[in-house]
Structure formats: C-alpha cells, structure tokens
Motif scaffolding. Structure first.
Motif, PDB file in Angstrom:
ATOM      1  N   SER A 249      30.805  28.677  13.546  1.00 31.84           N
ATOM      2  CA  SER A 249      29.900  27.741  14.041  1.00 31.84           C
ATOM      3  C   SER A 249      31.112  27.293  15.366  1.00 31.84           C
ATOM      4  O   SER A 249      30.557  27.107  16.342  1.00 31.84           O
ATOM      5  CB  SER A 249      29.591  27.127  13.087  1.00 31.84           C
ATOM      6  OG  SER A 249      28.572  27.474  12.024  1.00 31.84           O
TER       7      SER A 249
ATOM      8  N   ASP B 239      23.098  29.835  15.796  1.00 31.32           N
ATOM      9  CA  ASP B 239      23.437  29.752  14.850  1.00 31.32           C
ATOM     10  C   ASP B 239      23.377  29.082  13.273  1.00 31.32           C
ATOM     11  O   ASP B 239      22.092  28.360  13.002  1.00 31.32           O
ATOM     12  CB  ASP B 239      24.656  27.993  14.883  1.00 31.32           C
ATOM     13  CG  ASP B 239      25.731  28.148  13.816  1.00 31.32           C
ATOM     14  OD1 ASP B 239      25.476  29.212  13.236  1.00 31.32           O
ATOM     15  OD2 ASP B 239      26.405  27.114  13.715  1.00 31.32           O
ATOM     16  N   GLU B 240      23.314  30.414  11.997  1.00 34.04           N
ATOM     17  CA  GLU B 240      22.198  30.422  11.223  1.00 34.04           C
ATOM     18  C   GLU B 240      21.116  29.718  11.065  1.00 34.04           C
ATOM     19  O   GLU B 240      20.370  28.810  10.634  1.00 34.04           O
ATOM     20  CB  GLU B 240      23.172  30.024  10.498  1.00 34.04           C
ATOM     21  CG  GLU B 240      24.378  30.625   9.832  1.00 34.04           C
ATOM     22  CD  GLU B 240      25.350  29.623   8.790  1.00 34.04           C
ATOM     23  OE1 GLU B 240      24.577  29.931   7.917  1.00 34.04           O
ATOM     24  OE2 GLU B 240      26.148  29.904   8.498  1.00 34.04           O
TER      25      GLU B 240
HETATM   26 MG    MG Z   1      29.345  27.999   9.965  1.00 34.47          MG
END
Ligand code: MG
Ligand code: ADP
Length: 364
Positions: A41, A161-162
């Motif tokens: 991240s 991000d995810e």
């Molecule tokens: Mg992360």
C-alpha cells in the motif's frame, strides 16, 4: 510509462520501502502480491504521492514526480486510485459522485460530465443506479461506482489497492469482472490483490513484494508455476495452519469459533468457506468417540485456495463414518454437505477424520 528507482520510504525508524526498482510499460497489468505489511500500500501511495517518498525517483512518461518544478496535481490526475473501502460521497448521488471531479478539476461542463458519467455507469453494469445514493447499493456495486468514478477522470493508469478485500465473497466476482474488462480494453493497471487466481489470470506481470522491494517479478505463469527465488516459492505454495487442542467435552466453543474466525479473516478466506468450516468443526466434534487429546488442524493453501480440515483424537479405533461406530447420520450428512473427500483413518493410536471444506468457485 512508470520508472521507479531506489525508492525508499521511512516512517520514523521504520524503513518500509528499501530501494525499490521497477518499470511499468503502457498497457501492462501488474498484479502485486506479497505478505501483509511489506509496503504494498505504501508503494501505491508513493506512486501517486499520497505519501512523500524519503528518497529515490519516480518518473511518469519521463517526467520526475519528485522534481520541485513538476506540476504534481496535473501528473497525479493521470493516475486513478481505487481503495479497499470505496470512499464514495454518501451525500451525493451515484451520478454526482462521478461528475464532481471532472467538473471541478477537469473543467468539464456539467452536461458533458453527466453524459460521460452515465456511459461509464452503463459500462460497469450500473446504468440504472445513477440517481441512487451510495447507501442504497451493495458493497460490490459501490466498488463498481468507485471504479467508474475513477474512470471519469480519464486516468492513464489505475492503481487498485485490494479492491475486493472488503467485499462479501458473493460480490468479489462482479468487481473482478469489471477490472478484467478494463484489462481487455488495454488500460494500464497496478493491482494489489490477495486473489491469487485472479492475479494469475489477469496480469501481464506479477510483482512479488517482500522486504520493502520488488523481490521477484515475472510473467504470471512463471511466477506461479516456477518462481526462481525461495521466498516467492514459499509464499506461492504456502499453507497457513491453525491447530487447536481440546481435552474435554466441555471445551470452550466460543473461544474455538473466535480463533477459527480470526484464522479465516487473517487469510481472507471466502465467507462461505468460513461458514462451512465453523459448522463442520462443530459437527465433527459432536462425532468424536472421546475427548482425549483432540487436535483440530486447518490448513489453507494460498496457491490452490483449498482448505483442509482434520480432526484427530486418541483412543481405540472407532470409525465415526460407519454406522456401528457412533451412529450420527445427520451429523455426517451435514458434514458431507459442506466438505469434499471426507475420510476416516486410524493411525498411531488416533482416529482421524480429514476433509476439504467446500467453497463455491462461482464466487472466487
Ligand atoms: Mg495494504
Ligand atoms: P501492505 O503490504 O500490507 O499493504 P503497508 O504498505 O500498508 O503494507 O504497510 C507497510 C508498513 O508500513 C507497515 O508496517 C505499516 O504499519 C507501516 N505504515 C504504513 N503507513 C504508515 C504511516 N502512515 N505511518 C507509519 N507507519 C506506516
């Protein structure tokens, strides 16, 4: 298109990125995988300057992001970002969420922004939801709106991000479907994901991040079938285990369920699998002929998404699956409904049941 050299990022004494190098070409779909806490991240946030790198260089189309003379807001507009939590404006309608940025930041007329917004909503399958508010949508729908909102800014690259980690498993595939579609259209994307099968099938290249760097990268077939470095290999092949020991029929079911629940959460197991596991654990315990040194083991393989569950206990052989053992056909039926390959064996003085907990692949 993106060139990163010797990128470092430090928070106080914590060095997260430790000299990360990578290149990303136009049209590439990069899947970033790796253990949690390795800076995935932070890396994405450095790429669009939500975090200021400590040192190193990032160039976008040859222009340095960190050069003080660079027009950062303009460069950043080229990059869209989609987060785990959708961050939609709840007081604005879906369409207003899509038009705000283009009107305020790109100087589009409202009519123009609305027309484009409707087009994008149709593209992500939400043409009917333009006038709804975010609270009226499911998680999967919200994430699709977030993707459409990102596209409304005409990005040249999208960072995810995810994007599916916060979603109920039944909604993962609709979001992955939209991302897959963007990949087909040639959109350049960087996607941090725990969905290994998705990473393998959608990406043109996989980055395995560990130790604050891109530890290994390569085409998905190579990275998943034949990674060169040991850490990559063990991440891809790893099996996460949880052992739980019980010594009496008065075991603490709540503590057991809590531990199983956090195991599932930590390894982001699909919800249906987790529900299956929790009820199977209970049914399997009910079948036990004795509570002498009962050991529950669950092992989840990241590679193939399979969850093995076994329960063993010490004592004379009693086949729990045979009627002359402890007849509990209903319990056994319930277990069979939620597992595959249910098997009994007797080994080293222990009765052992093994099975694979089911997961509906249509939600993967
Ligand atoms: Mg992360
Ligand atoms: P992941 O690979 O799971 O995405 P992150 O990039 O979120 O990992 O985090 C990497 C490390 O950096 C973690 O130890 C995290 O606690 C730390 N970290 C991330 N953001 C900050 C911050 N703003 N301040 C301090 N530490 C941070």
């Amino acid at each position: 298109m993106i060139e990163v050299r010797k990128l470092t990022k430090q928070f106080g004494n914590l060095q997260v990125l430790k000299g990360l190098d990578c290149d990303i070409a136009k049209g590439e779909v990069i899947a970033i995988i790796g253990p949690s806490g390795t800076g995935k991240s932070v890396f994405l946030r450095c790429l669009n300057l939500l975090e200021t790198p400590t040192s190193g260089t990032i160039k976008i189309d040859g222009i340095s992001l960190l050069d003080p003379t660079t027009d950062v807001p303009k460069l950043r507009q080229r990059m869209g970002m989609v987060f785990q939590y959708f961050n939609l404006y709840s007081h604005l309608s879906v369409l207003e969420n899509l038009t705000l940025g283009p009107v305020k930041l790109l100087g589009r007329s409202l009519a123009e922004a609305q027309a484009r917004g409707r087009e994008l909503l149709a593209m992500v399958g939400l043409g009917e939801k333009a006038d709804n508010y975010p609270d009226q949508l499911s998680g999967g729908q919200k994430q699709r709106v977030a993707i459409a909102r990102c596209l409304a800014m005409d990005p040249q690259i999208i960072l995810f991000d995810e994007p599916t980690s916060a979603l109920d498993p039944t909604m993962v595939s609709e979001v992955l479907g939209v991302i897959r579609n963007l990949a087909k259209q040639g959109m350049t994307m960087v996607i941090v994901t725990h969905e290994m099968a998705f990473a393998e099938h959608i990406s043109s290249r996989v980055f395995f991040m560990d130790e604050g760097v891109v530890y290994e990268n390569g085409p998905p077939a190579e990275m998943f079938e034949n990674p060169k470095r040991e850490k990559t290999r063990s991440f891809i092949r790893r099996v996460r285990r949880l052992n739980f020991q019980i010594n009496s029929p008065e075991y603490d079911l709540y503590a057991l369920n809590a531990e199983v629940g956090s195991f599932c959460e930590k390894h982001i197991l699909p919800r249906d699998m987790r529900e299956n596991l929790i009820s199977v654990v209970e049914e399997v315990l009910a079948l036990q002929p004795s509570f002498a040194d009962v050991l529950l083991t669950m092992g989840y393989s990241e590679r193939d998404g399979e969850l093995e569950f076994s329960c063993s206990s010490a004592g004379a052989p009693v086949n729990m699956l045979e009627p002359e053992g402890q007849p509990d056909e209903i319990g056994e039926m319930l277990i069979r409904a939620r597992t595959d390959n249910l098997q009994y064996r007797y080994e080293d003085g222990r009765n052992i049941l093994t099975m694979q907990v089911k997961h509906d692949p249509s939600v993967a």
